[in-house]
Design an enzyme around this catalytic site. Sequence first.
Site, PDB file in Angstrom:
ATOM      1  NE  ARG A   1      -1.039   5.292   8.551  1.00 21.80           N
ATOM      2  CZ  ARG A   1      -2.306   4.987   8.860  1.00 21.80           C
ATOM      3  NH1 ARG A   1      -2.756   5.197  10.081  1.00 21.80           N
ATOM      4  NH2 ARG A   1      -3.109   4.488   7.936  1.00 21.80           N
TER       5      ARG A   1
ATOM      6  CB  CYS B   1      -0.906  -0.006   1.228  1.00 20.40           C
ATOM      7  SG  CYS B   1      -2.083   1.367   1.270  1.00 20.40           S
TER       8      CYS B   1
ATOM      9  CB  CYS C   1      -5.784  -0.365   4.556  1.00 16.04           C
ATOM     10  SG  CYS C   1      -5.593   0.078   2.816  1.00 16.04           S
TER      11      CYS C   1
ATOM     12  CG  HIS D   1      -1.523  -1.000   5.983  1.00 17.94           C
ATOM     13  ND1 HIS D   1      -2.108   0.003   6.728  1.00 17.94           N
ATOM     14  CD2 HIS D   1      -1.612  -0.601   4.686  1.00 17.94           C
ATOM     15  CE1 HIS D   1      -2.502   0.971   5.918  1.00 17.94           C
ATOM     16  NE2 HIS D   1      -2.217   0.627   4.672  1.00 17.94           N
TER      17      HIS D   1
ATOM     18  CG  ASP E   1      -0.833   4.178   5.275  1.00 19.02           C
ATOM     19  OD1 ASP E   1       0.023   4.731   5.991  1.00 19.02           O
ATOM     20  OD2 ASP E   1      -2.041   4.155   5.558  1.00 19.02           O
TER      21      ASP E   1
END
Length: 199
Positions: free
Chosen positions: A44, A40, A99, A96, A42
Amino acid sequence: MITSLLDGNKRFVAETFEKDREYFEALAKDQRPTVLWIGCSDSRVPVNTITGTKAGEIFVHRNVANIVATNDWNLSAVLEFSINHLNIPDIVICGHYGCGGIHALDAPHGDDKYIPVWLINAYKAKERVDEKIHALQIEVPQEQRMKLIVEENVRLQLEHLQEYPFVKKAMNEKILNVHGWVYDMSTGQIRVMKSHKNR
């Protein structure tokens, strides 16, 4: 923020690059990653940080909700290059918990045009989870339901991955393994969901 990125690069050059100059000079000439990571976007979920790997060890493709879409020319080129030219033996699809893309399956934003179209490729994961919950006639807290959809989406994307003929061929020839993982931001741990190992 942009200035801090450039300052960070200066620190990288002084503190990391210079101390390991030979390693980075070798990387500049050639790359030999042993894993393709489809994850992803993302911010993080920093791949090298959570896996304890160095530059050059993982070939990375990231998008919203770690989706494998067979009509995505970008991913198709990444896969083809990974298998046919880099001879990468392992592909990891890593989702994750928490998400935003998966959460958007329930609550798309009215002004978004591209995100809902992209997430069509993950919608079946939501359907599967909701069908199982309905069949079991149980109450599942929303946070747990979202975690189940994240996990099911990884399984779904593994299925999509194997729809690529050259991926299936490499797996049949036992030169490629595929793995489904989920990263838990609350613990820092990676959970192995599924693996297709040929050796």
